[in-house]
Scaffold this motif. Structure first.
Motif, PDB file in Angstrom:
ATOM      1  N   SER A   1     -11.632  -3.069  -7.562  1.00 57.42           N
ATOM      2  CA  SER A   1     -12.324  -3.738  -8.674  1.00 57.42           C
ATOM      3  C   SER A   1     -13.285  -2.805  -9.385  1.00 57.42           C
ATOM      4  O   SER A   1     -13.675  -3.067 -10.511  1.00 57.42           O
ATOM      5  N   ILE A   2     -13.675  -1.721  -8.755  1.00 56.97           N
ATOM      6  CA  ILE A   2     -14.614  -0.784  -9.376  1.00 56.97           C
ATOM      7  C   ILE A   2     -13.893   0.051 -10.443  1.00 56.97           C
ATOM      8  O   ILE A   2     -14.340   0.171 -11.581  1.00 56.97           O
ATOM      9  N   THR A   3     -12.773   0.629 -10.059  1.00 58.53           N
ATOM     10  CA  THR A   3     -12.030   1.466 -11.021  1.00 58.53           C
ATOM     11  C   THR A   3     -11.025   0.680 -11.820  1.00 58.53           C
ATOM     12  O   THR A   3     -10.568   1.140 -12.884  1.00 58.53           O
ATOM     13  N   GLY A   4     -10.648  -0.528 -11.352  1.00 58.30           N
ATOM     14  CA  GLY A   4      -9.682  -1.338 -12.076  1.00 58.30           C
ATOM     15  C   GLY A   4      -8.239  -0.893 -11.840  1.00 58.30           C
ATOM     16  O   GLY A   4      -7.351  -1.212 -12.622  1.00 58.30           O
ATOM     17  N   GLU A   5      -7.997  -0.159 -10.770  1.00 64.73           N
ATOM     18  CA  GLU A   5      -6.658   0.359 -10.496  1.00 64.73           C
ATOM     19  C   GLU A   5      -5.997  -0.412  -9.342  1.00 64.73           C
ATOM     20  O   GLU A   5      -6.676  -0.855  -8.420  1.00 64.73           O
ATOM     21  N   TYR A   6      -4.692  -0.500  -9.402  1.00 65.30           N
ATOM     22  CA  TYR A   6      -3.893  -1.080  -8.330  1.00 65.30           C
ATOM     23  C   TYR A   6      -3.428   0.069  -7.446  1.00 65.30           C
ATOM     24  O   TYR A   6      -2.706   0.953  -7.895  1.00 65.30           O
TER      25      TYR A   6
ATOM     26  N   GLU B   1       2.601 -10.130  -8.377  1.00 63.84           N
ATOM     27  CA  GLU B   1       1.718  -9.967  -7.217  1.00 63.84           C
ATOM     28  C   GLU B   1       0.495  -9.138  -7.573  1.00 63.84           C
ATOM     29  O   GLU B   1      -0.591  -9.373  -7.053  1.00 63.84           O
ATOM     30  N   HIS B   2       0.672  -8.183  -8.466  1.00 64.89           N
ATOM     31  CA  HIS B   2      -0.452  -7.344  -8.896  1.00 64.89           C
ATOM     32  C   HIS B   2      -1.518  -8.194  -9.600  1.00 64.89           C
ATOM     33  O   HIS B   2      -2.714  -8.058  -9.325  1.00 64.89           O
ATOM     34  N   GLN B   3      -1.096  -9.095 -10.473  1.00 63.27           N
ATOM     35  CA  GLN B   3      -2.041  -9.938 -11.197  1.00 63.27           C
ATOM     36  C   GLN B   3      -2.745 -10.919 -10.257  1.00 63.27           C
ATOM     37  O   GLN B   3      -3.942 -11.166 -10.385  1.00 63.27           O
ATOM     38  N   ILE B   4      -2.000 -11.471  -9.321  1.00 60.93           N
ATOM     39  CA  ILE B   4      -2.592 -12.407  -8.364  1.00 60.93           C
ATOM     40  C   ILE B   4      -3.629 -11.705  -7.501  1.00 60.93           C
ATOM     41  O   ILE B   4      -4.734 -12.207  -7.290  1.00 60.93           O
TER      42      ILE B   4
END
Length: 152
Positions: A144-149, A118-121
């Motif tokens: 999307s700015i920091t690239g963190e989930y 789900e994280h990748q999707i």
């Protein structure tokens, strides 16, 4: 090219177009046939809708009238051709939010079956929309700015 409107008590007596130039009408009909068969989807879309209700020949007369009216307005207003309902023709008929959400759910389930988490999707969807505020059902989002989930 104006359609006749001889109607009384709900009965339609005549639908013949008004008399006009005997040289202009056949040319406009030929232009309408060419416009319907061209790559421009506007007149083709209008023709398909009208031909279901009126028949092909009456629909072509209606398209010919649309052509002459648009030519008149282009010359009188000195503006580029862009009909008000042009955007409606580029959207497929019957397109709804429910159909699109079903397509999205099916795509997500297919991606899960292929082995994506789900994280990748969620990360892929956020990148596609360039939106950092997309969240899943649990309230988790991908920045999307920091690239963190980010978990809720």
């Amino acid at each position: 090219m104006a359609p006749g409107s001889d109607e009384s008590a709900g009965k339609i007596h005549s639908r013949h177009i008004t008399k006009g130039g005997k040289h202009l009408k056949p040319v406009l009909i030929e232009v309408a046939w060419a416009a319907v068969r061209s790559k421009n989807p506007y007149y083709r879309c209008k023709f398909e809708i009208l031909s279901l209700r009126l028949g092909k020949k009456r629909a072509i007369v209606a398209i010919a009238r649309k052509v002459i009216v648009s030519i008149f307005h282009m010359f009188s207003d000195m503006k580029e051709w862009h009909p008000k309902d042009c955007d409606d023709c580029f959207v497929p008929r019957g397109l709804s939010v429910q159909k699109e959400s079903r397509k999205l759910n099916k795509t997500v389930s297919t991606l899960k079956a292929m082995g994506m988490t789900e994280h990748q999707i969620l990360k892929t969807i956020a990148k596609g929309f360039d939106d950092s505020e997309i969240k899943d059902d649990a309230g988790n989002s991908y920045d999307s700015i920091t690239g963190e989930y980010i978990t809720a």
